[in-house]
Write an enzyme that holds these catalytic residues in place. Sequence first.
Site, PDB file in Angstrom:
ATOM      1  N   GLY A  88       0.881  -1.181   0.000  1.00 44.54           N
ATOM      2  CA  GLY A  88       0.000   0.000   0.000  1.00 44.54           C
ATOM      3  C   GLY A  88       0.906   1.215   0.000  1.00 44.54           C
ATOM      4  O   GLY A  88       2.130   1.081  -0.004  1.00 44.54           O
ATOM      5  N   GLY A  90       2.998   3.266   1.447  1.00 44.17           N
ATOM      6  CA  GLY A  90       3.726   3.327   2.715  1.00 44.17           C
ATOM      7  C   GLY A  90       4.632   4.534   2.824  1.00 44.17           C
ATOM      8  O   GLY A  90       5.179   4.829   3.889  1.00 44.17           O
ATOM      9  N   ARG A  91       4.833   5.211   1.709  1.00 40.53           N
ATOM     10  CA  ARG A  91       5.653   6.432   1.776  1.00 40.53           C
ATOM     11  C   ARG A  91       5.144   7.490   0.810  1.00 40.53           C
ATOM     12  O   ARG A  91       5.882   8.367   0.380  1.00 40.53           O
ATOM     13  CB  ARG A  91       7.115   6.133   1.507  1.00 40.53           C
ATOM     14  CG  ARG A  91       7.406   5.433   0.193  1.00 40.53           C
ATOM     15  CD  ARG A  91       8.896   5.461  -0.044  1.00 40.53           C
ATOM     16  NE  ARG A  91       9.316   4.530  -1.064  1.00 40.53           N
ATOM     17  CZ  ARG A  91      10.548   4.465  -1.542  1.00 40.53           C
ATOM     18  NH1 ARG A  91      11.447   5.319  -1.089  1.00 40.53           N
ATOM     19  NH2 ARG A  91      10.860   3.595  -2.451  1.00 40.53           N
ATOM     20  N   ASP A 123      10.396   4.045   6.959  1.00 40.82           N
ATOM     21  CA  ASP A 123      10.410   5.418   7.477  1.00 40.82           C
ATOM     22  C   ASP A 123       9.527   6.379   6.682  1.00 40.82           C
ATOM     23  O   ASP A 123       9.395   7.549   7.035  1.00 40.82           O
ATOM     24  CB  ASP A 123      11.860   5.945   7.557  1.00 40.82           C
ATOM     25  CG  ASP A 123      12.545   6.002   6.189  1.00 40.82           C
ATOM     26  OD1 ASP A 123      11.876   5.737   5.167  1.00 40.82           O
ATOM     27  OD2 ASP A 123      13.756   6.298   6.146  1.00 40.82           O
ATOM     28  N   ARG A 177       4.668  13.386  -8.189  1.00 39.27           N
ATOM     29  CA  ARG A 177       4.572  12.967  -9.588  1.00 39.27           C
ATOM     30  C   ARG A 177       3.166  13.194 -10.122  1.00 39.27           C
ATOM     31  O   ARG A 177       2.182  13.118  -9.394  1.00 39.27           O
ATOM     32  CB  ARG A 177       5.022  11.517  -9.769  1.00 39.27           C
ATOM     33  CG  ARG A 177       4.164  10.468  -9.199  1.00 39.27           C
ATOM     34  CD  ARG A 177       4.489   9.092  -9.800  1.00 39.27           C
ATOM     35  NE  ARG A 177       5.654   8.443  -9.242  1.00 39.27           N
ATOM     36  CZ  ARG A 177       5.588   7.453  -8.351  1.00 39.27           C
ATOM     37  NH1 ARG A 177       4.433   7.012  -7.928  1.00 39.27           N
ATOM     38  NH2 ARG A 177       6.687   6.896  -7.894  1.00 39.27           N
ATOM     39  N   ARG A 184      -3.697   0.759  -9.568  1.00 39.88           N
ATOM     40  CA  ARG A 184      -2.748  -0.307  -9.883  1.00 39.88           C
ATOM     41  C   ARG A 184      -3.467  -1.633 -10.114  1.00 39.88           C
ATOM     42  O   ARG A 184      -4.591  -1.831  -9.630  1.00 39.88           O
ATOM     43  CB  ARG A 184      -1.777  -0.472  -8.715  1.00 39.88           C
ATOM     44  CG  ARG A 184      -0.943   0.754  -8.428  1.00 39.88           C
ATOM     45  CD  ARG A 184      -0.410   0.676  -7.004  1.00 39.88           C
ATOM     46  NE  ARG A 184       0.771   1.504  -6.819  1.00 39.88           N
ATOM     47  CZ  ARG A 184       0.750   2.748  -6.369  1.00 39.88           C
ATOM     48  NH1 ARG A 184      -0.388   3.320  -6.053  1.00 39.88           N
ATOM     49  NH2 ARG A 184       1.876   3.422  -6.221  1.00 39.88           N
ATOM     50  N   ASP A 255       2.031  -4.004  -8.308  1.00 40.70           N
ATOM     51  CA  ASP A 255       1.719  -2.717  -7.680  1.00 40.70           C
ATOM     52  C   ASP A 255       2.424  -1.576  -8.396  1.00 40.70           C
ATOM     53  O   ASP A 255       2.214  -0.413  -8.051  1.00 40.70           O
ATOM     54  CB  ASP A 255       2.103  -2.726  -6.192  1.00 40.70           C
ATOM     55  CG  ASP A 255       3.558  -3.111  -5.966  1.00 40.70           C
ATOM     56  OD1 ASP A 255       3.995  -4.123  -6.534  1.00 40.70           O
ATOM     57  OD2 ASP A 255       4.269  -2.392  -5.241  1.00 40.70           O
ATOM     58  N   ASN A 256       3.254  -1.905  -9.376  1.00 42.61           N
ATOM     59  CA  ASN A 256       3.935  -0.861 -10.139  1.00 42.61           C
ATOM     60  C   ASN A 256       3.383  -0.737 -11.559  1.00 42.61           C
ATOM     61  O   ASN A 256       4.024  -0.154 -12.428  1.00 42.61           O
ATOM     62  CB  ASN A 256       5.445  -1.124 -10.180  1.00 42.61           C
ATOM     63  CG  ASN A 256       6.121  -0.711  -8.874  1.00 42.61           C
ATOM     64  OD1 ASN A 256       5.543   0.036  -8.081  1.00 42.61           O
ATOM     65  ND2 ASN A 256       7.322  -1.181  -8.646  1.00 42.61           N
TER      66      ASN A 256
HETATM   67  P1  AMP Z   1       8.212   0.920  -4.011  1.00 39.77           P
HETATM   68  O1  AMP Z   1       9.569   0.309  -3.980  1.00 39.77           O
HETATM   69  O2  AMP Z   1       8.234   2.406  -3.777  1.00 39.77           O
HETATM   70  O3  AMP Z   1       7.387   0.519  -5.192  1.00 39.77           O
HETATM   71  O4  AMP Z   1       7.500   0.340  -2.712  1.00 39.77           O
HETATM   72  C1  AMP Z   1       7.037  -0.962  -2.519  1.00 39.77           C
HETATM   73  C2  AMP Z   1       6.279  -1.018  -1.212  1.00 39.77           C
HETATM   74  O5  AMP Z   1       7.153  -0.762  -0.123  1.00 39.77           O
HETATM   75  C3  AMP Z   1       5.167   0.015  -1.110  1.00 39.77           C
HETATM   76  O6  AMP Z   1       4.131  -0.505  -0.325  1.00 39.77           O
HETATM   77  C4  AMP Z   1       5.858   1.156  -0.417  1.00 39.77           C
HETATM   78  O7  AMP Z   1       4.956   2.006   0.219  1.00 39.77           O
HETATM   79  C5  AMP Z   1       6.750   0.408   0.572  1.00 39.77           C
HETATM   80  N1  AMP Z   1       7.939   1.178   0.923  1.00 39.77           N
HETATM   81  C6  AMP Z   1       9.087   1.300   0.205  1.00 39.77           C
HETATM   82  N2  AMP Z   1       9.969   2.097   0.834  1.00 39.77           N
HETATM   83  C7  AMP Z   1       9.374   2.521   1.976  1.00 39.77           C
HETATM   84  C8  AMP Z   1       9.770   3.358   3.049  1.00 39.77           C
HETATM   85  N3  AMP Z   1      10.956   3.947   3.084  1.00 39.77           N
HETATM   86  N4  AMP Z   1       8.888   3.554   4.060  1.00 39.77           N
HETATM   87  C9  AMP Z   1       7.672   2.985   4.028  1.00 39.77           C
HETATM   88  N5  AMP Z   1       7.252   2.163   3.062  1.00 39.77           N
HETATM   89  C10 AMP Z   1       8.077   1.935   2.035  1.00 39.77           C
HETATM   90 MG    MG Z   2       5.863   1.016  -6.134  1.00 38.12          MG
END
Ligand code: AMP
Ligand code: MG
Length: 475
Positions: A88, A90-91, A123, A177, A184, A255-256
């Site tokens: 979900g 998360g950041r 974080d 962005r 997704r 999710d991407n």
């Molecule tokens: P991403 O690599 O940005 O596509 O993230 C994949 C998943 O990991 C998503 O659910 C993001 O929200 C979570 N995620 C990646 N990096 C972080 C972070 N630094 N803090 C919290 N969630 C993260």
């Molecule tokens: Mg992602």
Amino acid sequence: MTVAYRPEHAVLELDSRFYREVAPADFPQHAVRWRNQRWAERVGLGALSEAEWIAHFGKFDPLKGSLETPLALAYHGHQFQVYNPQIGDGRGFLFAQLRDDAGRLLDLGTKGSGQTPFSRSGDGRLTLKGGVREIMAASMLEAFGVYTSKAFSLIETGEQLHRNDEPSPTRSSVLVRLSHSHVRFGTFQRLAHGGDADGIGKLVEYCTRHFYPQAAGADMAASAVGLLREVVQATAELAASWMAAGFVHGVLNTDNMVVTGESFDYGPWRFLPYSDPSFTAAYFDARGLYAFGRQPSAALWNLSQLAESLTLLTDVAPLEQELSRFELFYREAFRRRMLGTLGLQPAGEEADLELLKTLFGWMGATRASWPQLFFDWFGGAASEARAAASPIASLYAAPDFAPVRSALMSHAPKRPERLAHDYFRGEVPARLLIEDVESTWAEIADSNNWMPFYRLMERIEMAREALAMEAVKHP
Ligand code: AMP
Ligand code: MG
């Protein structure tokens, strides 16, 4: 011409099953590092002052008329083909929605804006390097005519982050962005996982209303099939466009990928140095699942997960029928896109395929520079003299290049007036090979020198103007 700002909040048609209201992080510093003025103007936000820009895209004061509270979007996904219900936003969160000059419904979404209920142990932050890399990738892909999210804003936020894939502590940033939805494949998967057919129905309605009105059917089952048809086509086009750009996304998890077929979320991406189907971008992709040449099949695998989620609304057979169209769409798009990259007119399927086979055979054998080759031979015959002056001209003079040359010559240049652009007066193309990325980043990391980065971005902008890639019809 100035474009009016047209705020929206269409996402509120969806209920709280789809998101959580969240608060942004409070950052110690706000230094604007990237402001996408061209796109700001296209969505009516070009006149914002620096202070207003920071207020909205660093502190997340709501944009008037759009969302009052940021929404962290809920989704699951297959990561490297393993189902993960623990993800979900998360950041990041959906900050605002608005329309562009073409009337498209767009999202302003964030990355690195703080923790959310989906953060787990993360974080909620984005490294400055991660933000800079996303700007680079999105800009270059746009120049190559790939349908991509745009890096809208990057603000350095003054925190120290710890990451195991960057020398730490490392600097922090928050990215905004601009993209055509954040729906997704994994948004559907999460609802299917919970057996929520009603939720999937709501999401199908949302997608047909806002992105694919032509997909709406007489009932929910028909709309689900209609939606999949459109997503299959858009995703085949997307996969072909990555291949024609020599781009390796790196993390093609469900999710991407979004239903609008827009490329987004740039992490460990790479552009190819030379033709190599096994070239893998992510260091954590040891099996090469998302290697360059596997991207079309990864895209299809992801589509089949989306189709699986839609079985809560309709039968399997019509969904499989739609999935089966992927290959043909892909092959057609790949041929058209490759000729576009070469700046050539199609000359019929047989001649086109012969050209691509000869070209890729030679490129694989010689490991000639991918970006240089496509720059040198843009426009085919119209670029003979330029190619003869290339840093790799000796490769073109060798006998094994002769069949490639004659295949190139058998295609007419397409809009060769583009070659008059200053961009083609240089000897080398705008390039984002890993050494270009790392040397540009090193200036920022070592001496806070942003000049090489802005110069690189100017080169990419020049390439975009010069290539003037045709817009493919998108939702
Ligand atoms: P991403 O690599 O940005 O596509 O993230 C994949 C998943 O990991 C998503 O659910 C993001 O929200 C979570 N995620 C990646 N990096 C972080 C972070 N630094 N803090 C919290 N969630 C993260
Ligand atoms: Mg992602």
